[in-house]
Design a protein around this motif. Structure first.
Motif, PDB file in Angstrom:
ATOM      1  N   LYS A  79       9.096  11.721  46.399  1.00 14.52           N
ATOM      2  CA  LYS A  79       9.586  12.470  47.557  1.00 14.52           C
ATOM      3  C   LYS A  79      10.915  11.912  48.072  1.00 14.52           C
ATOM      4  CE  LYS A  79       5.314  14.418  49.212  1.00 14.52           C
ATOM      5  NZ  LYS A  79       5.259  15.458  50.211  1.00 14.52           N
ATOM      6  N   VAL A  83      13.568  16.014  43.805  1.00 10.57           N
ATOM      7  CA  VAL A  83      13.070  17.297  44.302  1.00 10.57           C
ATOM      8  C   VAL A  83      12.576  18.073  43.084  1.00 10.57           C
ATOM      9  CG1 VAL A  83      13.661  19.454  45.466  1.00 10.57           C
ATOM     10  CG2 VAL A  83      14.722  17.301  46.207  1.00 10.57           C
ATOM     11  N   PHE A  84      11.325  18.490  43.127  1.00 15.18           N
ATOM     12  CA  PHE A  84      10.728  19.265  42.053  1.00 15.18           C
ATOM     13  C   PHE A  84      10.436  20.666  42.548  1.00 15.18           C
ATOM     14  CE2 PHE A  84       9.764  14.912  40.958  1.00 15.18           C
ATOM     15  CZ  PHE A  84       9.950  14.882  39.598  1.00 15.18           C
ATOM     16  N   GLU A  85      10.448  21.614  41.617  1.00 18.50           N
ATOM     17  CA  GLU A  85      10.054  22.980  41.948  1.00 18.50           C
ATOM     18  C   GLU A  85       9.171  23.503  40.823  1.00 18.50           C
ATOM     19  OE1 GLU A  85      13.731  25.068  42.366  1.00 18.50           O
ATOM     20  OE2 GLU A  85      14.151  25.049  40.238  1.00 18.50           O
ATOM     21  N   PRO A  86       8.254  24.409  41.152  1.00 20.64           N
ATOM     22  CA  PRO A  86       7.396  24.965  40.097  1.00 20.64           C
ATOM     23  C   PRO A  86       8.221  25.732  39.066  1.00 20.64           C
ATOM     24  CG  PRO A  86       6.564  25.530  42.285  1.00 20.64           C
ATOM     25  CD  PRO A  86       7.922  24.930  42.469  1.00 20.64           C
ATOM     26  N   ALA A  89       6.308  30.695  39.673  1.00 18.32           N
ATOM     27  CA  ALA A  89       5.977  30.851  41.090  1.00 18.32           C
ATOM     28  C   ALA A  89       4.583  31.431  41.319  1.00 18.32           C
ATOM     29  CB  ALA A  89       7.018  31.741  41.766  1.00 18.32           C
ATOM     30  N   ARG A 106      10.036  25.258  28.845  1.00 10.40           N
ATOM     31  CA  ARG A 106       9.565  25.550  30.198  1.00 10.40           C
ATOM     32  C   ARG A 106       8.184  26.200  30.224  1.00 10.40           C
ATOM     33  NH1 ARG A 106      13.170  25.285  34.349  1.00 10.40           N
ATOM     34  NH2 ARG A 106      12.255  27.043  35.420  1.00 10.40           N
ATOM     35  N   HIS A 126       1.309  25.687  36.773  1.00 11.04           N
ATOM     36  CA  HIS A 126       2.618  26.300  37.045  1.00 11.04           C
ATOM     37  C   HIS A 126       3.787  25.481  36.509  1.00 11.04           C
ATOM     38  CE1 HIS A 126       3.174  23.466  40.321  1.00 11.04           C
ATOM     39  NE2 HIS A 126       2.072  23.894  40.891  1.00 11.04           N
ATOM     40  N   TRP A 128       6.331  21.866  36.372  1.00 10.89           N
ATOM     41  CA  TRP A 128       7.285  21.307  37.328  1.00 10.89           C
ATOM     42  C   TRP A 128       8.646  21.198  36.668  1.00 10.89           C
ATOM     43  CZ3 TRP A 128       5.919  21.222  42.141  1.00 10.89           C
ATOM     44  CH2 TRP A 128       4.595  20.980  42.511  1.00 10.89           C
ATOM     45  N   LYS A 131      14.598  19.628  40.105  1.00 13.49           N
ATOM     46  CA  LYS A 131      15.696  20.363  40.736  1.00 13.49           C
ATOM     47  C   LYS A 131      16.835  19.411  41.103  1.00 13.49           C
ATOM     48  CE  LYS A 131      16.673  23.470  44.577  1.00 13.49           C
ATOM     49  NZ  LYS A 131      16.121  24.154  45.743  1.00 13.49           N
ATOM     50  N   GLU A 132      16.485  18.220  41.568  1.00 11.59           N
ATOM     51  CA  GLU A 132      17.493  17.256  42.005  1.00 11.59           C
ATOM     52  C   GLU A 132      16.917  15.857  41.894  1.00 11.59           C
ATOM     53  OE1 GLU A 132      19.598  15.968  46.219  1.00 11.59           O
ATOM     54  OE2 GLU A 132      18.687  17.942  46.049  1.00 11.59           O
TER      55      GLU A 132
END
Length: 153
Positions: A79, A83-86, A89, A106, A126, A128, A131-132
């Motif tokens: 954290k 930064v992670f995103e699915p 969605a 992916r 989903h 991961w 993202k950053e």
């Protein structure tokens, strides 16, 4: 403006070994030394210790208690530094369609796969995507992820 920035970088690279090494890493596509990531995970969650220890003779209840501490510390690190995103969605266990031209890095297909896309299936996880990430570039003390600890009497 770009010329002056390049000129300042030239002199900084000439007189600062650490800056030069950072630029070299960036040019090679390595913006962050992997030792940095492991060092921070070790500091916050004792991650390396946990994975390197032999747990065969330790009762499951003890492993579970330690795992919670490791999890909490490593989760804090993620954290703080990433930064992670699915990847997808949709809700897990929902039916989805995987279209032609999907990226196998992916989306991983499993089960009874035959024919050509589009494929219909159930989303098991989903996924991961990073993202950053904002880990430091290098460690001050070299590549010692976990320094040796010596207690002096």
């Amino acid at each position: 403006m770009r010329f002056f920035k390049a000129l300042s970088f030239f002199f900084k690279m000439l007189f600062s070994k650490s800056f030069f090494e950072s630029v070299e890493k960036a040019a090679a596509g390595r913006l962050c030394d992997p030792a940095v990531v492991f060092s921070i995970l070790q500091r916050d969650g004792r991650f390396v210790d946990f994975l390197m220890d032999d747990l065969a003779d330790i009762p499951d209840s003890s492993v579970g208690a330690v795992a919670r501490t490791v999890h909490d510390g490593c989760r804090k690190t993620l954290k703080d530094y990433a930064v992670f995103e699915p990847v997808r969605a949709e809700e897990e266990r929902s039916e989805i369609t995987v279209e032609e031209g999907f990226d196998p890095n992916r989306i991983r297909l499993s089960g009874s796969i035959s024919g050509e896309p589009p494929f219909k299936g159930v989303l098991i996880h989903h996924g991961w995507a990073l993202k950053e990430a904002k880990f430091p570039v290098s460690l001050a003390g070299g590549n010692a992820v976990v320094p040796a600890e010596v207690e002096i009497d």
